[in-house]
Scaffold this motif. Structure first.
Motif, PDB file in Angstrom:
ATOM      1  N   ARG A 198       0.812  -1.225   0.000  1.00 35.57           N
ATOM      2  CA  ARG A 198       0.000   0.000   0.000  1.00 35.57           C
ATOM      3  C   ARG A 198       0.842   1.270   0.000  1.00 35.57           C
ATOM      4  O   ARG A 198       0.327   2.354  -0.207  1.00 35.57           O
ATOM      5  N   THR A 199       2.125   1.148   0.370  1.00 34.48           N
ATOM      6  CA  THR A 199       2.969   2.329   0.472  1.00 34.48           C
ATOM      7  C   THR A 199       4.371   1.985  -0.010  1.00 34.48           C
ATOM      8  O   THR A 199       4.821   0.850   0.127  1.00 34.48           O
ATOM      9  N   ARG A 200       5.062   2.987  -0.550  1.00 32.01           N
ATOM     10  CA  ARG A 200       6.437   2.757  -0.993  1.00 32.01           C
ATOM     11  C   ARG A 200       7.426   2.947   0.147  1.00 32.01           C
ATOM     12  O   ARG A 200       8.560   2.482   0.067  1.00 32.01           O
ATOM     13  N   ARG A 201       6.973   3.631   1.225  1.00 31.13           N
ATOM     14  CA  ARG A 201       7.908   4.013   2.291  1.00 31.13           C
ATOM     15  C   ARG A 201       7.190   4.028   3.631  1.00 31.13           C
ATOM     16  O   ARG A 201       6.038   4.468   3.739  1.00 31.13           O
ATOM     17  N   TYR A 202       7.882   3.545   4.676  1.00 36.25           N
ATOM     18  CA  TYR A 202       7.301   3.477   6.021  1.00 36.25           C
ATOM     19  C   TYR A 202       8.306   4.088   6.997  1.00 36.25           C
ATOM     20  O   TYR A 202       9.456   3.651   7.083  1.00 36.25           O
ATOM     21  N   VAL A 203       7.865   5.128   7.707  1.00 35.40           N
ATOM     22  CA  VAL A 203       8.727   5.827   8.662  1.00 35.40           C
ATOM     23  C   VAL A 203       8.160   5.615  10.064  1.00 35.40           C
ATOM     24  O   VAL A 203       7.011   5.975  10.335  1.00 35.40           O
ATOM     25  N   MET A 204       8.952   5.050  10.948  1.00 39.70           N
ATOM     26  CA  MET A 204       8.523   4.793  12.322  1.00 39.70           C
ATOM     27  C   MET A 204       9.243   5.727  13.288  1.00 39.70           C
ATOM     28  O   MET A 204      10.455   5.915  13.201  1.00 39.70           O
ATOM     29  N   THR A 205       8.490   6.320  14.211  1.00 42.14           N
ATOM     30  CA  THR A 205       9.093   7.123  15.265  1.00 42.14           C
ATOM     31  C   THR A 205       9.590   6.198  16.364  1.00 42.14           C
ATOM     32  O   THR A 205       8.809   5.490  17.002  1.00 42.14           O
ATOM     33  N   SER A 206      10.898   6.185  16.571  1.00 36.20           N
ATOM     34  CA  SER A 206      11.512   5.348  17.592  1.00 36.20           C
ATOM     35  C   SER A 206      12.125   6.248  18.675  1.00 36.20           C
ATOM     36  O   SER A 206      11.691   7.390  18.847  1.00 36.20           O
ATOM     37  N   THR A 207      13.121   5.765  19.384  1.00 41.30           N
ATOM     38  CA  THR A 207      13.563   6.454  20.583  1.00 41.30           C
ATOM     39  C   THR A 207      15.044   6.262  20.867  1.00 41.30           C
ATOM     40  O   THR A 207      15.630   5.220  20.512  1.00 41.30           O
ATOM     41  N   ILE A 208      15.635   7.209  21.546  1.00 38.45           N
ATOM     42  CA  ILE A 208      17.004   7.109  22.051  1.00 38.45           C
ATOM     43  C   ILE A 208      17.169   5.903  22.976  1.00 38.45           C
ATOM     44  O   ILE A 208      18.267   5.353  23.109  1.00 38.45           O
TER      45      ILE A 208
END
Length: 328
Positions: free
Chosen positions: A103-113
Motif C-alpha cells: 500500500r505504500t512505498r515508504r514506512y517511517v517509524m518514530t523510535s527512541t534514544i
C-alpha cells in the motif's frame, strides 16, 4: 524556538504526496499532521478517535491492533508514505507490515534514544565521550519475539526500549516497502502539551524548594524540541528517501545539573540535590550510564538542528506557566 537551518524549498521539494499518519492525536504527532496539511499534502490519520484531526484531514477511526478492522478501514487506499507515531511492539509492527505491505512505498517509524540504553540491551561498549551512532543498534539484525506478553501494559512499560528495538526489527525486514526509523532524543517543550511531565518535575520541585535526586556521576544526554521533531518527521516523510535508522537530537549535551540550572534561572531558586549512587533510582534525565546520540547522519543528509540551549529557556518558561507554581 530557533528554527532549523533547512530551507522550505528543500523540505517541500517532493510536492504533494499522500501521507498516512498512525497516531497523530497529540504533541509532536498532532503538530506533524498540521504541518503536513499546511505543506499541501493529502493526509490520512489512523487512530482510535480520541482526538479529531484538523478539518480537511481524512480520519480513519480504528484500533491498529485489530488487524482485520485495520485492513477493512484502509480499504483500497494507497499512500506514498506512512508515518507510524505509535508503534511500540513487534506485534504491532507485524500487523502494520501485513496491512501496509503493497500500500505504500515508504514506512517511517518514530523510535527512541532508549534503543541505545545499555541497561536494557547487551550492546558493544563505547567510550564515555563517544556520541552513539545509528549502527550501534542494527535493527535488521535484532531478534524479534512476537510471543512475549506485549499486550500486558506492565510488561510493555518495563520493556519499552526492547519493544521499540523489536518493532524496528520487524519493519526493517519487511520486503513490501522501504523502511526508516527516527530515533528521537528526549522531547521537551510545549508546556502542558508535554504529557510525560518530566520537565514539569524539575520546574515544580525547584520552584518549591524541593530536592532533586541525581546520580553522583550523572552522564549527559541529548534533547529535542517538539517542534523540531515535527519538522524532522515532515522532512523524513516528504523531502528525503533515506532508509534505516536516523538519530534526531538538537546540538549540545546536557546533564541533569545543566537542566536544573536552566530551570533555576527561570524560577529564581537554587536547585537542591540529593545524591545517590550509580544503580539507584533518580529523577528523570539523571543517567548513570552513557548513551547520548550523534546527529551526524541527519546533518549529512541535509537537516540542520538548533542548539538545545537556544530553545530550552523558552520550554522551561512554558512549563512554568502551565504549572502555575510560585517563583521569586
Amino acid at each position: 524556538m530557533q528554527k532549523t537551518g533547512m530551507h522550505k524549498a528543500d523540505m517541500y521539494k517532493a510536492g504533494m504526496q499522500k501521507i498516512c499518519v498512525i497516531g497523530g492525536s497529540r504533541y509532536f504527532g498532532k503538530l506533524l499532521v498540521q504541518r503536513l496539511q499546511a505543506a499541501g499534502h493529502q493526509v490520512t490519520v489512523v487512530n482510535r478517535g480520541s482526538t479529531r484531526p484538523p478539518a480537511g484531514v481524512e480520519h480513519l477511526v480504528v484500533d491498529r491492533n485489530d488487524e482485520p478492522a485495520l485492513k477493512a478501514a484502509l480499504g483500497t487506499r494507497t499512500f506514498d508514505v506512512v508515518v507510524d507515531q505509535v508503534c511500540y511492539t513487534p506485534v504491532q509492527a507485524a500487523i502494520a507490515a501485513r496491512a501496509f505491505g503493497g500500500r505504500t512505498r515508504r514506512y517511517v517509524m518514530t523510535s527512541t534514544i532508549e534503543v541505545y540504553d545499555p541497561a536494557t540491551a547487551a550492546l558493544a561498549p563505547l567510550p564515555v565521550d563517544t556520541l552513539v551512532p545509528e549502527e550501534s543498534v542494527d535493527a535488521a539484525a535484532w531478534r524479534a519475539s512476537t510471543d512475549l506478553p506485549w499486550h500486558d501494559e506492565a510488561y510493555l512499560e518495563a520493556h519499552y526500549a526492547e519493544g521499540k528495538r523489536q518493532a524496528e526489527a520487524v519493519l526493517a525486514r519487511t520486503p513490501g516497502f522501504a523502511f526508516a526509523s527516527v530515533r528521537s532524543a528526549h522531547v521537551l517543550g510545549g508546556g502542558a502539551q508535554e504529557f510525560t511531565g518530566r520537565l514539569a518535575h524539575y520546574v515544580e520541585r525547584i520552584a518549591r524548594g524541593q530536592e532533586i535526586t541525581v546520580h553522583a556521576r550523572a552522564r549527559p544526554t541529548v534533547f529535542i524540541h517538539y517542534e523540531e521533531l515535527a519538522d524532522l518527521l515532515l522532512w523524513a516523510a516528504t523531502a528525503t528517501d533515506f532508509t534505516g535508522p536516523l538519530n534526531a537530537c538538537s546540538d549540545g549535551l546536557l546533564d541533569v545539573r545543566d537542566l536544573s540550572a536552566a530551570v533555576a534561572a527561570q524560577t529564581g531558586r537554587r536547585p537542591l540535590y540529593r545524591t545517590v549512587a550509580d544503580g539507584e533510582s533518580a529523577s528523570p534525565f539523571s543517567f548513570d550510564r552513557h548513551y547520548a546520540m550523534s546527529n551526524a547522519r541527519a546533518k549529512h543528509l541535509g537537516f540542520a538542528f538548533s542548539r538545545t540551549t537556544d530553545w530550552l529557556p523558552g520550554a522551561v518558561a512554558e512549563t512554568l506557566t502551565a504549572s502555575a507554581v510560585p517563583t521569586l
